[in-house]
Design an enzyme around this catalytic site. Structure first.
Site, PDB file in Angstrom:
ATOM      1  N   GLU A   1     115.272  33.512  81.827  1.00 53.44           N
ATOM      2  CA  GLU A   1     113.524  32.863  82.176  1.00 53.44           C
ATOM      3  C   GLU A   1     112.675  33.676  83.008  1.00 53.44           C
ATOM      4  O   GLU A   1     111.622  34.628  82.566  1.00 53.44           O
ATOM      5  CB  GLU A   1     113.507  31.687  82.056  1.00 53.44           C
TER       6      GLU A   1
ATOM      7  N   ASP B   1     109.730  36.296  83.144  1.00 55.05           N
ATOM      8  CA  ASP B   1     108.463  36.085  83.206  1.00 55.05           C
ATOM      9  C   ASP B   1     108.081  37.368  84.147  1.00 55.05           C
ATOM     10  O   ASP B   1     106.945  37.752  84.413  1.00 55.05           O
ATOM     11  CB  ASP B   1     108.450  34.271  83.770  1.00 55.05           C
TER      12      ASP B   1
ATOM     13  N   SER C   1     107.958  32.099  75.291  1.00 55.29           N
ATOM     14  CA  SER C   1     108.181  32.813  76.294  1.00 55.29           C
ATOM     15  C   SER C   1     108.203  33.905  76.971  1.00 55.29           C
ATOM     16  O   SER C   1     107.407  34.602  78.162  1.00 55.29           O
ATOM     17  CB  SER C   1     109.502  32.538  77.079  1.00 55.29           C
TER      18      SER C   1
ATOM     19  N   ASP D   1      92.982  38.988  65.262  1.00 58.81           N
ATOM     20  CA  ASP D   1      93.421  38.091  63.872  1.00 58.81           C
ATOM     21  C   ASP D   1      93.806  37.798  63.653  1.00 58.81           C
ATOM     22  O   ASP D   1      94.715  38.948  62.607  1.00 58.81           O
ATOM     23  CB  ASP D   1      92.207  37.568  63.331  1.00 58.81           C
ATOM     24  N   ILE D   2      95.482  37.171  63.411  1.00 57.27           N
ATOM     25  CA  ILE D   2      96.518  37.489  62.515  1.00 57.27           C
ATOM     26  C   ILE D   2      96.606  36.298  61.984  1.00 57.27           C
ATOM     27  O   ILE D   2      95.668  34.885  61.540  1.00 57.27           O
ATOM     28  CB  ILE D   2      97.356  36.811  63.417  1.00 57.27           C
TER      29      ILE D   2
ATOM     30  N   ASP E   1      93.972  29.454  64.214  1.00 57.07           N
ATOM     31  CA  ASP E   1      95.301  28.386  63.293  1.00 57.07           C
ATOM     32  C   ASP E   1      96.475  28.163  64.373  1.00 57.07           C
ATOM     33  O   ASP E   1      96.167  28.422  65.381  1.00 57.07           O
ATOM     34  CB  ASP E   1      95.880  29.294  61.891  1.00 57.07           C
TER      35      ASP E   1
END
Ligand SMILES: *[C@@H]1O[C@H](CO)[C@@H](O)[C@H](O)[C@H]1NC(C)=O
Ligand SMILES: *[C@@H]1O[C@H](CO)[C@@H](O)[C@H](O)[C@H]1NC(C)=O
Ligand SMILES: *[C@@H]1O[C@H](CO)[C@@H](O)[C@H](O)[C@H]1NC(C)=O
Ligand SMILES: *[C@@H]1O[C@H](CO)[C@@H](O)[C@H](O)[C@H]1NC(C)=O
Length: 591
Positions: free
Chosen positions: A289, A293, A500, A542-543, A563
């Site tokens: 992780e 990052d 993540s 926009d998705i 959304d």
């Protein structure tokens, strides 16, 4: 760290400040205890393993109500709203401390209560920017009396992770209006790390990838999100902070290898490490992780300076027979205490951690969220991964004993003072099914998103009614790619998936925008959401297809506009650059 002794602040005593004489009879009856928070059962998979050893002490954190209830909120709105004349006039640490300070009467009352239980003011200091008290070295027996609690050691099933917690706690009636929350008490949850490791892709053999799964790399993302040509220039001022909880470390050699492979223009990539709460930082043992990052904020924003917060805490192993004091053990509070104590905080901070909102005691969640708000007032953009469970993992039963099924929002992603980042996949992009999103059950809908959320409800109609809370904060705010990310871990290639992956990508883009603002002598973006839900919303792709199934449902669908799957969509750096706030009146350039 700056601590201010309570004894200095409490020059006023209870008897000389009968501020609220009607409401608070004096002397208060300290034995009139009322429950502050209690679970029906031991949360999650924790199991009691009995009393801590005699002599164990605990450090308590007590959040006090600020004297001016709305001062912080009002200020964040002013300094973060591009249309407000005070836009960009961020506060210093000291100015925030004044805003959130409790009334001296509150401090005096709490000190009297602590003294009643034999706790000397010498062990009490203010922390977390000024409206929290840290009480050190409290014997567990005293804490039990103080809080009507029953502290025990709890172990998480199947692990050796042990924490000291109580299933419920109480406060004298006279303190309920003055104390927001006490920690550690009833917050048990292991913070979930929103990450998934793709199976079967381990090893150096990139050939193992099917041709369908084009791996996601910084080159692909920089091209997709239109940031390839931007050259950062404000390296003397700009910084990104990456939070690593759970004792995970980012590896510097892995970063070098990653950048050599995927950002070959990057010379000497590096980062500072700040060790918080004895994380045991050891770059020899990097975590996936933390590497993800760090590698992706660097991949997006190099050569912007980076700092890695290596945070011990919660899941730290506690050895019951060691007589070691059990300290805070609260990952968010330990980290926030350290960051808020700094004069200079990175302008962009990203954290890919969170847990089911219902596992956080509501007053605790609100108090932690206000600490993110303090950072927002100081001009920090905070980005959190939205989570990887769609509208909810598993059965999605409420933990109040009712067994009612409802969608499970993720905290801190639901905190209105953070920007939460959901996930997409494929090119052209669609919503990633894992992308957590929905509506809080703790935080009211902030004004900045009213139009966006109502616009979504019009498209949603009655679908899922009763499964989500229509009056509250919707999340995520924005999104980015979430599947098939290549990272280097222990000199090997690994593939990662989850929001993540998305959060560091957006953090990198925001940091580049901050770099530009700094280069123009403009204030940095600070708390992003009033800008995001305003002119910046048009700077995102926009998705409009895909959904986030969970809780035995199809989840929400990505639709035109905002959304609760992908927010406004994925960033387009060049379009955002054209929509950057120009403060009015324009600041006079220095030098
Ligand atoms: C005060 O703190 C010291 C050291 O942290 C501890 O030894 C002592 O027991 C504490 N006293 C009280 C009353 O909590
Ligand atoms: C817990 O600790 C014991 C003794 O140190 C060790 O043998 C065991 O593997 C540990 N279990 C886990 C799940 O880490
Ligand atoms: C955790 O960090 C805070 C702030 O840096 C510090 O005051 C406290 O003593 C630390 N606790 C431990 C156990 O290291
Ligand atoms: C819905 O959210 C609000 C905050 O916006 C909260 O006060 C309320 O308790 C929530 N309702 C349920 C049923 O969780």
């Amino acid at each position: 760290m700056h601590y201010f002794r309570l004894s200095v602040l409490c020059a006023l005593t209870v008897t000389t400040t009968p501020l609220d004489s009607a409401a608070t009879p004096f002397p208060p009856n300290w034995n009139d205890m009322h429950t502050k928070h209690r679970w029906n059962t031991i949360p999650g998979k924790w199991e009691s393993i009995g009393q801590p050893p005699v002599g164990t002490t605990i450090d308590l954190r007590i959040a006090l109500r600020p004297h001016r209830e709305h001062a912080l909120t009002d200020t964040i709105h002013e300094v973060s709203n591009p249309k407000h004349p005070k836009y960009g006039s961020y506060l210093s640490k000291e100015q925030v401390a004044k805003l959130v300070a409790p009334h001296p009467y509150t401090l005096g009352l709490v000190e009297t209560w602590l003294r009643h239980h034999g706790i000397s003011s010498f062990n009490v200091s203010t922390s977390h920017g000024g409206n929290w008290l840290t009480v050190t070295g409290v014997p567990v027996s005293t804490a039990n009396e103080l809080l009507g609690a029953s502290y025990q050691l709890y172990r998480y099933a199947g692990t050796n992770e042990t924490i000291l917690r109580t299933v419920g706690y109480a406060l004298p009636a006279a303190l309920h209006v003055h104390v927001q929350t006490v920690a550690p008490t009833t917050y048990f949850g292991l913070p979930l790390t929103p990450r998934k490791r793709a199976r079967g892709h381990r090893g150096r053999a990139a050939a193992a990838l099917s041709t369908r799964d084009v791996p996601v790399t910084p080159a692909l993302l920089r091209s997709l999100y239109n940031s390839v040509t931007y050259q950062p220039v404000a390296m003397q001022q700009n910084m990104i902070g990456v939070a690593g909880f759970h004792g995970e470390y980012a590896g510097d050699e892995d970063l070098e290898e990653f950048m050599r492979l995927f950002r070959s223009d990057a010379k000497d990539p590096n980062f500072l490490v700040i060790d918080i709460n004895n994380s045991g930082y050891n770059p020899q043992y990097p975590g996936s992780e933390a590497n993800l990052d760090m590698q992706y904020t660097q991949g997006m924003a190099w050569p912007t300076p980076h700092v890695f917060y290596s945070i011990g805490g919660l899941a730290e192993e506690f050895i019951p027979d060691s007589f070691q004091p059990v300290n805070g053990n609260e990952p968010f509070l330990g980290w926030l205490e350290a960051i808020i104590g700094l004069e200079d905080v990175p302008q962009t901070i990203v954290a890919s951690y969170g847990g089911d909102e219902q596992t956080f005691p509501p007053e605790y969640a609100k108090s932690v969220c206000e600490l993110f708000g303090q950072l927002g007032a100081r001009g920090v953009s905070i980005l959190f991964a939205s989570g990887d469970g769609g509208v909810g993992y598993g059965e999605c039963k409420k933990n109040d004993g009712s067994d009612v099924v409802e969608f499970q929002p993720i905290f801190p992603a639901t905190c209105p003072w953070v920007t939460s980042v959901g996930g997409t996949t494929k090119r052209p992009e669609v919503a990633a099914p894992l992308s957590s999103g929905g509506f809080s059950n703790v935080f009211k809908r902030p004004d900045y998103q009213t139009d966006a959320v109502l616009g979504f409800f019009q498209q949603l109609g009655n679908q899922h009614s009763g499964l989500y809370n229509a009056s509250s904060r919707g999340f995520p705010d924005v999104s980015a790619q979430a599947l098939g990310f290549v990272i280097i871990l222990n000199d090997d290639i690994e593939y990662m998936a989850g929001t993540s992956c998305s959060a560091p990508v957006v953090a990198g883009i925001i940091s580049l925008l901050n770099d530009y603002q700094l280069s123009q002598n403009r204030p940095v973006l600070g708390f992003l959401n009033p800008w995001l839900y305003g002119i910046a919303s048009q700077g995102f792709n926009d998705i409009t297809s895909g959904s986030n199934p969970g809780c035995g449902t199809d989840g929400f669908s990505a639709v035109p506009g905002w959304d609760p799957v992908t927010g406004f969509g994925t960033p387009d750096f060049q379009r955002l650059l054209e929509r950057l706030p120009i403060p009015i009146p324009a600041p006079t350039p220095t030098n």
